[in-house]
Write an enzyme that holds these catalytic residues in place. Structure first.
Site, PDB file in Angstrom:
ATOM      1  N   ASP A  67       0.811  -1.216   0.000  1.00 28.90           N
ATOM      2  CA  ASP A  67       0.000   0.000   0.000  1.00 28.90           C
ATOM      3  C   ASP A  67       0.846   1.270   0.000  1.00 28.90           C
ATOM      4  O   ASP A  67       2.077   1.224   0.173  1.00 28.90           O
ATOM      5  CB  ASP A  67      -0.976  -0.009   1.192  1.00 28.90           C
ATOM      6  CG  ASP A  67      -0.311  -0.373   2.524  1.00 28.90           C
ATOM      7  OD1 ASP A  67       0.932  -0.466   2.577  1.00 28.90           O
ATOM      8  OD2 ASP A  67      -1.037  -0.555   3.511  1.00 28.90           O
ATOM      9  N   ASP A 136      -7.697  -2.243  13.803  1.00 30.03           N
ATOM     10  CA  ASP A 136      -9.064  -2.479  13.305  1.00 30.03           C
ATOM     11  C   ASP A 136      -9.142  -3.727  12.420  1.00 30.03           C
ATOM     12  O   ASP A 136     -10.158  -3.974  11.788  1.00 30.03           O
ATOM     13  CB  ASP A 136      -9.584  -1.242  12.539  1.00 30.03           C
ATOM     14  CG  ASP A 136      -8.788  -0.952  11.258  1.00 30.03           C
ATOM     15  OD1 ASP A 136      -7.805  -1.683  10.977  1.00 30.03           O
ATOM     16  OD2 ASP A 136      -9.142   0.008  10.547  1.00 30.03           O
ATOM     17  N   HIS A 138      -7.229  -4.391   9.796  1.00 28.00           N
ATOM     18  CA  HIS A 138      -6.851  -4.244   8.385  1.00 28.00           C
ATOM     19  C   HIS A 138      -5.546  -4.980   8.070  1.00 28.00           C
ATOM     20  O   HIS A 138      -4.681  -5.139   8.929  1.00 28.00           O
ATOM     21  CB  HIS A 138      -6.787  -2.773   7.957  1.00 28.00           C
ATOM     22  CG  HIS A 138      -5.644  -1.968   8.494  1.00 28.00           C
ATOM     23  ND1 HIS A 138      -5.737  -0.620   8.740  1.00 28.00           N
ATOM     24  CD2 HIS A 138      -4.359  -2.298   8.812  1.00 28.00           C
ATOM     25  CE1 HIS A 138      -4.572  -0.169   9.173  1.00 28.00           C
ATOM     26  NE2 HIS A 138      -3.723  -1.167   9.224  1.00 28.00           N
ATOM     27  N   GLU A 143      -9.563  -1.758   5.019  1.00 34.54           N
ATOM     28  CA  GLU A 143     -10.269  -1.391   6.239  1.00 34.54           C
ATOM     29  C   GLU A 143     -11.527  -2.251   6.386  1.00 34.54           C
ATOM     30  O   GLU A 143     -11.930  -2.934   5.441  1.00 34.54           O
ATOM     31  CB  GLU A 143     -10.620   0.096   6.160  1.00 34.54           C
ATOM     32  CG  GLU A 143      -9.415   1.015   5.996  1.00 34.54           C
ATOM     33  CD  GLU A 143      -8.548   1.128   7.259  1.00 34.54           C
ATOM     34  OE1 GLU A 143      -8.451   0.160   8.033  1.00 34.54           O
ATOM     35  OE2 GLU A 143      -7.949   2.199   7.468  1.00 34.54           O
TER      36      GLU A 143
HETATM   37  C1  F6R Z   1       1.277  -1.113   6.027  1.00 33.16           C
HETATM   38  C2  F6R Z   1       0.337  -2.182   6.306  1.00 33.16           C
HETATM   39  C3  F6R Z   1      -0.493  -2.119   7.543  1.00 33.16           C
HETATM   40  C4  F6R Z   1       0.330  -2.352   8.805  1.00 33.16           C
HETATM   41  C5  F6R Z   1      -0.529  -2.294  10.057  1.00 33.16           C
HETATM   42  C6  F6R Z   1       0.273  -2.483  11.331  1.00 33.16           C
HETATM   43  O1  F6R Z   1       1.971  -1.359   4.822  1.00 33.16           O
HETATM   44  O2  F6R Z   1       0.222  -3.093   5.555  1.00 33.16           O
HETATM   45  O3  F6R Z   1      -1.540  -3.052   7.447  1.00 33.16           O
HETATM   46  O4  F6R Z   1       0.945  -3.602   8.703  1.00 33.16           O
HETATM   47  O5  F6R Z   1      -1.186  -1.060  10.116  1.00 33.16           O
HETATM   48  O6  F6R Z   1       1.133  -1.413  11.506  1.00 33.16           O
HETATM   49  P1  F6R Z   1       2.178  -1.374  12.722  1.00 33.16           P
HETATM   50  O7  F6R Z   1       3.160  -2.444  12.461  1.00 33.16           O
HETATM   51  O8  F6R Z   1       2.771  -0.006  12.653  1.00 33.16           O
HETATM   52  O9  F6R Z   1       1.370  -1.614  13.961  1.00 33.16           O
END
Ligand code: F6R
Length: 261
Positions: A67, A136, A138, A143
């Site tokens: 992403d 959440d 994701h 989302e």
């Molecule tokens: C970002 C992504 C997100 C993160 C998730 C956890 O490329 O794919 O799904 O993996 O938001 O983020 P952290 O590791 O910062 O808690």
């Protein structure tokens, strides 16, 4: 799905790095799906160490990130392209032309998303997709209520994600409100995937994703449909799971895990 519990965040990240190394060694032109975020930093740190100390070779590896924020230039210090350069690509012998991150500044975002899907297909599909999980549920920026068959597309971020990620920006107002993300369907087509989650703040959502019903309200629960998905957690992130005795037994007894114990 297999759940592997490690004693702390460091051991969990080292295990994920070893799993990547195993696949990269077996297939040097591996198509690797990558994620950004706090959890991934120690995995990438370990891969850099293995490149420097043990000559781990990324020269043929192709990568696709999950992403990117809409509206941020690749050289913006908050962009995911910049994160990948700083935390991994600048420190290993990967050819940057083989690294792909969606372009958040694309004039035509629909075309950018379709082109991204096409580029993945032209590389033969993703061999190994690395995933984190948001509070959440994701994966990527899928989302809640993301269609379980969704493809790469533009997505509005939820308030939970904006709160989770705005700490990296000088002020919450600077945090983009939209992202481009591979879809849940795109992720489910990877040949194998690894979700890494560490810390107590992920315990509740990990339990929902792994042991709860498959629901579009928790995008990560769709991984229960994936034919080869490993969930690597530390003790803190595992603390709300019900089946921990069984998961520990698998890691201690199944031959495939012997080299990692
Ligand atoms: C970002 C992504 C997100 C993160 C998730 C956890 O490329 O794919 O799904 O993996 O938001 O983020 P952290 O590791 O910062 O808690």
């Amino acid at each position: 799905m297999e759940v592997i519990i490690q004693k702390d965040a460091r051991s969990a990240a080292v295990l994920v790095a070893k799993l990547i190394v195993k696949e990269l060694t077996a297939k040097p032109a591996l198509v690797l799906g990558l994620a950004t975020g706090r959890t991934m930093e120690s995995v990438y740190g370990e891969l850099i160490r293995l490149y420097e100390d043990e000559g781990l070779d990324f020269s043929l590896c192709r990568t696709f990130n999950l992403d990117e924020y809409v509206g941020l230039a690749p050289d913006d210090p908050h962009s995911y392209r910049h994160f990948m350069n700083v935390h991994l690509f600048d420190h290993i012998n990967i050819d940057k032309r083989n690294t792909h991150v969606p372009n958040g500044l694309a004039g035509n975002l629909d075309r950018e998303c379709a082109d991204y899907e096409r580029a993945i297909a032209e590389c033969g599909g993703i061999d190994l997709q690395l995933l984190g999980i948001g509070t959440d549920g994701h994966i990527g920026f899928n989302e809640p209520l993301s269609a379980l068959r969704s493809r790469t597309r533009e997505k509005a971020l939820t308030p939970a994600t904006i709160i989770q990620n705005s700490k990296y920006f000088d002020s919450p107002d600077q945090m983009p409100k939209r992202g481009i993300t591979m879809g849940v369907g795109t992720i489910l087509e990877s040949r194998s995937c690894i979700l890494l989650a560490t810390g107590a703040d992920k315990a509740s959502i990990v339990a929902k994703a792994v042991e709860g019903p498959i629901t579009a309200m928790v995008s990560a629960s769709a991984l229960q449909l994936h034919p080869h998905c490993r969930i690597v957690v530390d003790e803190a992130a595992a603390s709300r799971l019900q089946g921990t005795d069984y998961y520990r037994w698998i890691f201690q007894n199944e031959p495939e895990w012997a080299e990692f114990r």
